[in-house]
Write an enzyme that holds these catalytic residues in place. Sequence first.
Site, PDB file in Angstrom:
ATOM      1  CG  HIS A 361      14.728   1.903  -8.346  1.00  0.00           C
ATOM      2  ND1 HIS A 361      15.623   2.907  -8.094  1.00  0.00           N
ATOM      3  CD2 HIS A 361      13.769   2.017  -7.425  1.00  0.00           C
ATOM      4  CE1 HIS A 361      15.199   3.611  -7.068  1.00  0.00           C
ATOM      5  NE2 HIS A 361      14.076   3.085  -6.645  1.00  0.00           N
ATOM      6  NE  ARG A 467       2.311  -7.317  -0.193  1.00  0.00           N
ATOM      7  CZ  ARG A 467       1.880  -8.349  -0.923  1.00  0.00           C
ATOM      8  NH1 ARG A 467       1.444  -8.153  -2.156  1.00  0.00           N
ATOM      9  NH2 ARG A 467       1.890  -9.574  -0.430  1.00  0.00           N
ATOM     10  NE  ARG A 503       0.090  -4.705   4.250  1.00  0.00           N
ATOM     11  CZ  ARG A 503       0.817  -5.747   3.854  1.00  0.00           C
ATOM     12  NH1 ARG A 503       0.450  -6.979   4.189  1.00  0.00           N
ATOM     13  NH2 ARG A 503       1.883  -5.576   3.123  1.00  0.00           N
ATOM     14  CD  GLU A 601       0.710  -9.973   8.567  1.00  0.00           C
ATOM     15  OE1 GLU A 601       1.124 -10.415   7.491  1.00  0.00           O
ATOM     16  OE2 GLU A 601       0.635  -8.748   8.806  1.00  0.00           O
ATOM     17  CG  ASN A 624       2.640 -14.316   1.603  1.00  0.00           C
ATOM     18  OD1 ASN A 624       2.144 -15.312   1.111  1.00  0.00           O
ATOM     19  ND2 ASN A 624       2.597 -13.132   1.026  1.00  0.00           N
ATOM     20  CG  ASP A 625       4.528 -11.993   7.221  1.00  0.00           C
ATOM     21  OD1 ASP A 625       5.720 -12.321   7.195  1.00  0.00           O
ATOM     22  OD2 ASP A 625       4.115 -10.903   6.780  1.00  0.00           O
ATOM     23  NE  ARG A 635       7.287 -12.955   3.130  1.00  0.00           N
ATOM     24  CZ  ARG A 635       6.250 -12.129   3.113  1.00  0.00           C
ATOM     25  NH1 ARG A 635       5.612 -11.836   4.239  1.00  0.00           N
ATOM     26  NH2 ARG A 635       5.821 -11.607   1.999  1.00  0.00           N
ATOM     27  CB  CYS A 672      -4.665 -10.885   1.042  1.00  0.00           C
ATOM     28  SG  CYS A 672      -3.882 -10.443   2.597  1.00  0.00           S
TER      29      CYS A 672
HETATM   30  C1  PEP Z   1       1.142 -11.967   3.998  1.00  0.00           C
HETATM   31  O1  PEP Z   1       1.937 -11.905   4.938  1.00  0.00           O
HETATM   32  O2  PEP Z   1       0.587 -13.032   3.657  1.00  0.00           O
HETATM   33  C2  PEP Z   1       0.813 -10.777   3.192  1.00  0.00           C
HETATM   34  C3  PEP Z   1      -0.123 -10.810   2.279  1.00  0.00           C
HETATM   35  O3  PEP Z   1       1.506  -9.637   3.407  1.00  0.00           O
HETATM   36  P1  PEP Z   1       3.011  -9.365   2.954  1.00  0.00           P
HETATM   37  O4  PEP Z   1       3.372 -10.440   1.950  1.00  0.00           O
HETATM   38  O5  PEP Z   1       3.019  -8.007   2.381  1.00  0.00           O
HETATM   39  O6  PEP Z   1       3.772  -9.481   4.228  1.00  0.00           O
HETATM   40 MG    MG Z   2       2.483 -10.060   5.870  1.00  0.00          MG
END
Ligand code: PEP
Ligand code: MG
Length: 749
Positions: A361, A467, A503, A601, A624-625, A635, A672
């Site tokens: 938190h 998110r 999402r 992703e 990211n994924d 990651r 994104c």
């Molecule tokens: C991603 O995977 O790029 C993404 C934006 O989603 P998250 O970081 O929430 O997995």
């Molecule tokens: Mg993701």
Amino acid sequence: MNNSLSLLKKIVQEAASLASPSKQMVYIVSAVRAAMQVSVCSLFIADETNVLTLTATDGLDPAAVGKVKLTYGEGLVGTIARNSHPLNIEDASKHPGYRYFPETQEEQYQAFLGVPLVHLRRLVGVLVVQESQRRKFTDDEEAFLLTIAAQLAATLSLDQSHSWVDMTAQDNQSMQRVLGVKGAIGIASGVIHLLSEDSLEQVADQECKNIDAEIDKFHTALQQCQYEIDQGSLALKDSLSGDIATIFTAYKMLLESKELIDDVERGIRQGNWAQGALRAAISQYADLFGNMEDPYLRSRSEDVWNIGNKLHSKLHGRKTAVSQDQNLILAGDLISITDIARYKREQLVGILCQTGSSLSHTAVLANALGLPAVMGTGKIKNLQQGIPAILDGYQGQVILYPSQEVLSEYQKLASREKNLFTELEGLKEQPAITPDGHRVHLYANTGLMADISPGLKRGAEGIGLYRSEIPFMIHENFPTEEEQRLIYRHVLNTYEGKPVTLRTLDIGGDKALPYFHFSEENSYLGWRGIRFTLDNRPIFMTQIRAMLRASEGLDNLHILLPMVSRVDELDAFNLLLEDACTQLKLEGYQVKRPPVGIMVEVPAAVNLLPFFASRINFISIGSNDLTQYLLALDRNNSRVSHLFDNLHPAVLQEIYRIVQLCRTIHLPVSLCGEMAADPLAVILLLGMKIEALSMSAYNLSKVKWLIRTMPVKVAEETLQKALTMESEVQIRELTKGVLIKHKLGKLVH
Ligand code: PEP
Ligand code: MG
């Protein structure tokens, strides 16, 4: 060697627990000498100028410490360093590489075994044992020294940025860099303000003479804490969202818990003083949480200790003075939300929490309040009240006693960031359009109530990624349809007339729900995103219904599906969506089927795009994924995080392929992931003529400035060059050069 495994563990643990590097080194040489029953054990530490210095010894003349220095390749120690390979020699003086140092008086020793200490590819030093008689060390002995060196290298390399020899000389005042995990981005410089110098965990039992007086003391402390929590939540009322405010309620509930109060009173009646009885009760509760497998619930034991420490500080009645004119970096083992609330927002510049994770938190609150935070550093040696420090939330690191150069570099960086922000404020109302006319839509990423409006204030054209798992994670149980509807309605309403992409729940991986526990061997490849929601239809249906109802009359909702890798997942979702629309219409709601998109992703989704095209309305690249799965890199794993780069040629080529493919099948594309906020990556995405980018509100104006300055023609040429390159290092160099050439150098640190 007998019991080598337990000896090894004991030495490594003991070394890690010592308070200073010099103490660690002295301990290591004497413990290894005793464990291997040899005449000498010495430690040479490497610095950044490739010099190895004798830093600790048990057996050689102590006067030689700090004086014997070798360069790489020089003598036996330098040879080990250069070759990254052990040397096991019967008679050292006969070896062609031998170099004699009279100050060590080592001529009496013949047998020599030295091993390199290497951590994350970097040489930390060389560990040597010696014996007077001529002999070769056994395989077991060599294996023991190698194993212990591998483990100690990690302990000793906690500080990699400066010479250990300086540390030994001044131990408390040398610059020290400590790595943790990123809690919240940003840079802060100030002085360390330790929350509590002695924690409840350290309190010993003591006999209590006046039981009634001790119980009264405990109740007074309880009342003082309750009052402070009330005041804290009042003080932060305006900057806090409803979801964070509920944490104050949780703290209050703990303080009012009858079980806790009874347990402490019982301990006092049995003759323990209030602090001792409190420690016993709190540690019992904290253990209950701490032993849970679920990472979220486990991190709730932090909250229990937070409350315990707060009561403890009231019981001992000491106060730590805060100077009014200093910027404070609030530091401690655990920092609670009420602790943060006690300080003026203007005086507090950052949070350093030695325990905890990005799930705690404290990190959630720091993010919402825009305070840089570093978490989970482990116990920091020499952390003292009032010492100067820099908190680097971008890198997840803290620098104690920064040198003047480092301090001024960071200060320059921070003020440059601030000035740039002010300069770019004027762009808020301007469109993101290149000088040669390519238009990019810029959206905000969000999830917390507190960061919804900053996007709007900074000119976001909508929300590109909401998110939805974040409100689920902060909740104590699955939020009901109505609870969700209210949250989504607030977001959709704030952005009325603009698209808002919600999402669906993306839990799994590192995102756990406190009230729905499951553990998996390989959670990133498991029950994540749409796989989880399709298998838990009531949860999915509730969420879809809440989203549709929230959009009633506003009609700016877009639904985005995470982790899609199969056509049948889309078919199943579309049926659910249709069903939800039918149900709601029958119930009298005026709902419309919203546009539906998927996160691209999972690499498998790319080749399936032509099959997806007729079933969806848009895609959003989750870089990211996508990077994590393409490069097979976790990651969140700090050991391999230096290899994680969105500009890895394989990632860049794949993203280009996705954008081109989508163009041929007429699917709108946005991106994104964090990549959308990386200026070097934005040039290349612009070169692909991407239509939309979504990022945290903080980065919007910088990206807009880049787009408004960089002709798309230049970006296209840069992309074509980048696509011929074999490493991310070359690609970063190329794009950085282009930024600088276009007078956008301020965008790179
Ligand atoms: C991603 O995977 O790029 C993404 C934006 O989603 P998250 O970081 O929430 O997995
Ligand atoms: Mg993701």
